[in-house]
Scaffold this motif. Structure first.
Motif, short mmCIF file in Angstrom:
data_model
loop_
_atom_site.label_atom_id
_atom_site.label_comp_id
_atom_site.label_asym_id
_atom_site.label_seq_id
_atom_site.Cartn_x
_atom_site.Cartn_y
_atom_site.Cartn_z
N ALA A 203 0.83 -1.21 0.00
CA ALA A 203 0.00 0.00 0.00
C ALA A 203 0.86 1.25 0.00
O ALA A 203 1.98 1.25 0.52
N ASP A 204 0.33 2.30 -0.60
CA ASP A 204 0.98 3.61 -0.60
C ASP A 204 0.31 4.48 0.45
O ASP A 204 -0.92 4.61 0.46
N ALA A 205 1.11 5.04 1.34
CA ALA A 205 0.56 5.96 2.33
C ALA A 205 -0.06 7.17 1.64
O ALA A 205 0.46 7.66 0.63
N GLY A 206 -1.17 7.64 2.17
CA GLY A 206 -1.84 8.78 1.58
C GLY A 206 -1.32 10.11 2.10
O GLY A 206 -0.27 10.20 2.73
N CYS A 207 -2.09 11.14 1.87
CA CYS A 207 -1.64 12.50 2.16
C CYS A 207 -1.47 12.78 3.65
O CYS A 207 -0.58 13.54 4.04
N THR A 208 -2.30 12.19 4.49
CA THR A 208 -2.24 12.51 5.92
C THR A 208 -0.93 12.05 6.54
O THR A 208 -0.20 12.84 7.14
N ILE A 209 -0.59 10.76 6.37
CA ILE A 209 0.65 10.28 6.97
C ILE A 209 1.86 10.89 6.27
O ILE A 209 2.88 11.18 6.88
N SER A 210 1.73 11.15 4.96
CA SER A 210 2.83 11.77 4.22
C SER A 210 3.09 13.19 4.72
O SER A 210 4.24 13.63 4.79
N SER A 211 2.04 13.89 5.09
CA SER A 211 2.18 15.26 5.59
C SER A 211 2.93 15.30 6.91
O SER A 211 3.63 16.26 7.21
N HIS A 212 2.77 14.26 7.72
CA HIS A 212 3.38 14.23 9.04
C HIS A 212 4.76 13.56 9.05
O HIS A 212 5.60 13.90 9.89
N CYS A 213 4.96 12.61 8.14
CA CYS A 213 6.18 11.79 8.21
C CYS A 213 7.15 12.02 7.07
O CYS A 213 8.34 11.72 7.22
N GLY A 214 6.67 12.50 5.93
CA GLY A 214 7.55 12.73 4.81
C GLY A 214 7.83 11.47 4.02
O GLY A 214 7.35 10.38 4.34
N PRO A 215 8.63 11.61 2.95
CA PRO A 215 8.93 10.47 2.10
C PRO A 215 9.85 9.46 2.78
O PRO A 215 10.45 9.75 3.82
N LYS A 216 9.94 8.29 2.18
CA LYS A 216 10.82 7.20 2.64
C LYS A 216 10.43 6.65 4.01
O LYS A 216 11.25 6.10 4.74
N THR A 217 9.16 6.78 4.35
CA THR A 217 8.64 6.16 5.57
C THR A 217 8.13 4.76 5.23
O THR A 217 7.40 4.58 4.26
N LEU A 218 8.53 3.78 6.02
CA LEU A 218 8.13 2.39 5.79
C LEU A 218 7.30 1.91 6.98
O LEU A 218 7.60 2.23 8.13
N ALA A 219 6.25 1.16 6.68
CA ALA A 219 5.38 0.64 7.74
C ALA A 219 5.03 -0.81 7.49
O ALA A 219 4.84 -1.23 6.34
N ILE A 220 4.93 -1.57 8.56
CA ILE A 220 4.37 -2.92 8.52
C ILE A 220 3.21 -2.95 9.51
O ILE A 220 3.38 -2.64 10.69
#
Length: 284
Positions: A262-279
């Motif tokens: 899955a690709d993170a959407g705008c909300t988590i991207s706004s807070h964490c920025g690029p190259k964030t990985l989640a499991i």
């Protein structure tokens, strides 16, 4: 028995094919880039966020779905004789969930679940709701079953940089400087009881090494994971080799029925920025 419709905020970040396959109705949050307002996942996407931050030096703002917007949706579905189970973004992060609850008060068969989570970890609860619907459960039973799973959701992610958290006021300048000097890459976890964010672990080293450490830490106790689904999510910029490594580790540990990229959407991207990985996963 009434037909049950599953609705969710756009922050569930489920891939479009899963939204369509499961007939999920998505309510988009608003994203403000300067003076311009957009709908999350409709006409604004993470790369737009990154471009805006690079150009302006400031983060975009996000706005909750209003009670009126939820009310319009619930009214339409209720008038069609349908019941609704709505899964919302953590109430500790946004007022969207409370707004949904306000709107739901006007209807007999609208049930709102506080995911106490975000991104596709929240999406796992949405998919569970769909599973229960497809098994013929009524709305109240789905609501109760999904609520019982909320504390079992594991929501963690590892960040490449504290830049976005710093810009958003969630990290002091001193902490950011110290992390940069020491090469610290923090792993953030959502408290399953409160839905609030906190630092779970601090990694050091090159990012590709950190990703692998994080992946192995997440999957160390694989026997305690519900193997129906596992999510590997990223906010853009994580190399495919890393994503495939995560899948390989997961498959080497357990036989998962479904592994979702899955690709993170705008909300988590706004807070964490690029190259964030989640499991993300649900515990047994």
């Amino acid at each position: 028995m009434k037909e049950v419709v599953i609705t969710a905020d756009s922050t569930c970040d489920l891939p479009e094919y899963l939204v369509k396959k499961n007939n999920i109705i998505i309510t988009p949050l608003s994203v403000l880039l300067g003076e311009n307002a957009y709908s999350d996942g409709v006409n604004v996407f993470p790369q737009d966020i990154y471009d805006f931050v690079e150009k302006s030096g400031t983060l975009p703002k996000t706005a909750a779905v209003t009670p009126a917007q939820y009310g319009e949706l619930f009214e339409r579905l209720s008038s069609e004789g349908k019941a609704v189970v709505h899964i919302g973004l953590s109430s500790a992060i946004s007022s969207s969930f409370n707004n949904a609850c306000l709107a739901a008060e006007e209807f007999d068969d609208v049930y709102c679940v506080d995911s106490k989570s975000l991104c596709t970890a929240m999406g796992l609860l949405v998919l569970k709701a769909c599973d229960f619907r497809d098994r013929g459960f009524d709305a109240r039973k789905i609501y109760n079953r999904v609520n019982s799973l909320v504390p079992k959701v594991s929501t963690t992610f590892v960040l490449d940089s504290l830049e976005y958290l710093h810009k958003g006021g969630r990290c002091t300048g001193a902490a950011k400087l110290g992390a940069n000097l020491l090469g610290i890459k923090p792993s953030i976890a959502v408290n399953p009881e409160t839905g609030a964010l906190d630092v779970a672990k601090k990694y050091r080293g090159k990012m590709n090494v950190v990703y692998k450490q994080y992946i192995n830490d997440c999957l160390r106790d694989s026997g305690k994971i519900d193997t129906s689904r596992l999510v590997i999510a990223n906010s853009g910029g994580v190399e495919n080799e890393v994503l495939q490594y995560a899948k390989g580790v997961a498959e080497g540990k357990e036989k998962f029925e479904e592994i979702i990229f899955a690709d993170a959407g705008c909300t988590i991207s706004s807070h964490c920025g690029p190259k964030t990985l989640a499991i993300f996963y649900i515990r047994k």
